[in-house]
Design an enzyme around this catalytic site. Structure first.
Site, mmCIF file in Angstrom:
data_model
loop_
_atom_site.group_PDB
_atom_site.id
_atom_site.type_symbol
_atom_site.label_atom_id
_atom_site.label_comp_id
_atom_site.label_asym_id
_atom_site.label_seq_id
_atom_site.Cartn_x
_atom_site.Cartn_y
_atom_site.Cartn_z
ATOM 1 N N HIS A 153 0.823 -1.209 0.000
ATOM 2 C CA HIS A 153 0.000 0.000 0.000
ATOM 3 C C HIS A 153 0.859 1.263 0.000
ATOM 4 C CE1 HIS A 153 -3.850 -2.156 1.588
ATOM 5 N NE2 HIS A 153 -3.712 -2.265 0.292
ATOM 6 N N ASP A 178 0.712 4.114 1.377
ATOM 7 C CA ASP A 178 1.048 4.799 2.620
ATOM 8 C C ASP A 178 2.130 4.061 3.416
ATOM 9 O OD1 ASP A 178 -0.817 2.758 3.164
ATOM 10 O OD2 ASP A 178 -1.525 3.759 4.977
ATOM 11 N N HIS A 179 2.660 2.986 2.830
ATOM 12 C CA HIS A 179 3.780 2.265 3.434
ATOM 13 C C HIS A 179 5.018 2.237 2.538
ATOM 14 C CE1 HIS A 179 1.613 0.441 6.938
ATOM 15 N NE2 HIS A 179 0.601 0.866 6.196
ATOM 16 N N HIS A 232 -0.211 2.203 12.079
ATOM 17 C CA HIS A 232 -1.047 3.396 12.233
ATOM 18 C C HIS A 232 -1.344 3.694 13.704
ATOM 19 C CE1 HIS A 232 -2.355 3.968 7.970
ATOM 20 N NE2 HIS A 232 -2.107 2.668 7.906
#
Length: 238
Positions: free
Chosen positions: A55, A57-58, A168
């Site tokens: 993903h 966001d990683h 997160h």
């Protein structure tokens, strides 16, 4: 021992800077600028980036960090097509040496098909990306409930004093759901007081021990895949 620094990125992600025996690693840099700022401020040069899953966001910071520091990129073999530039590919049962620490690779599909977690065997530290959160777990984007439940069972089998570092800062919202389903859990009530205090001070709620998660995380307390499925569906609409 492995030294871990939490670097907040994006709106609620955590990236982790690892230091051990002269080696520097970066776990899941979903944004490059805060990581580079930290590295430059402390005169550090990363040797490796470690990704848990594909993903954005990683992994979105991978390329800028690699271009600047010429470091290697390690990630799940099954996500090769979705994580560009991997130089080392890991799968279930592999061991990755980082300084004098050894990471055991655990495949934990559910959030994504190719998600891995990295367990530091000497330090008893787990980097679990978006499989397990404090008081929660990842959404089922590419797997079903049984797959994710099996992945969580695998993590639950680690030593109780394992320290959890997830992807997160979702703990407060997760805990509110746990309380709605498990309102009489004294351990959960105490954990939520701690979480509220930490967040009011602008501090991370991580790391947290696996022992605490087993006592408070309703998803780890599910007794079957079917029970887990019901809880995940309730959380999705909470």
């Amino acid at each position: 021992m492995l030294n871990v620094t939490i670097i907040p990125i994006l709106s609620d992600n955590y990236c982790y800077l690892l230091e051990n025996a002269g080696k520097i690693g970066i776990v899941d840099p979903g944004e490059a600028a805060p990581v580079i700022d930290y590295l430059e401020m402390h005169s550090l040069t990363p040797d490796v980036i470690l990704n848990t899953h594909h993903h954005a966001d990683h992994i979105a910071g991978n390329r800028d960090i690699m271009d600047r520091y010429d470091c290697t990129l390690v990630g799940p073999a099954s996500e090769t097509a979705r994580i560009p530039g991997m130089t080392h590919k890991l799968q279930e049962g592999d061991h990755y040496e980082f300084g004098d620490e050894t990471f055991r690779v655990m495949e934990t599909p559910g959030h994504t098909k190719g998600h891995i977690c990295l367990y530091g065997e000497k330090s008893q530290i787990l980097f679990c990306g978006d499989t397990l959160f404090s008081l929660g777990c990842g959404r089922l984007f590419e797997g079903d409930a049984a797959t994710m439940w099996n992945s969580l069972q695998k993590l639950s089998a680690l030593p109780d004093d394992t320290l959890i570092y997830c992807g997160h800062e979702y703990t407060l919202a997760n805990g509110e759901f746990c309380l709605s389903e498990d309102p009489d859990n004294a351990d959960l009530q105490n954990r939520m007081e701690e979480v509220k205090s930490l967040r009011n001070e602008g501090k991370p709620t991580l790391p947290v021990s696996l022992e605490m998660e087993k006592k408070t995380n309703i998803f780890l307390r599910a007794e079957s895949a079917e029970d887990f499925k019901k809880l995940r569906e309730l959380k999705d609409s909470f």
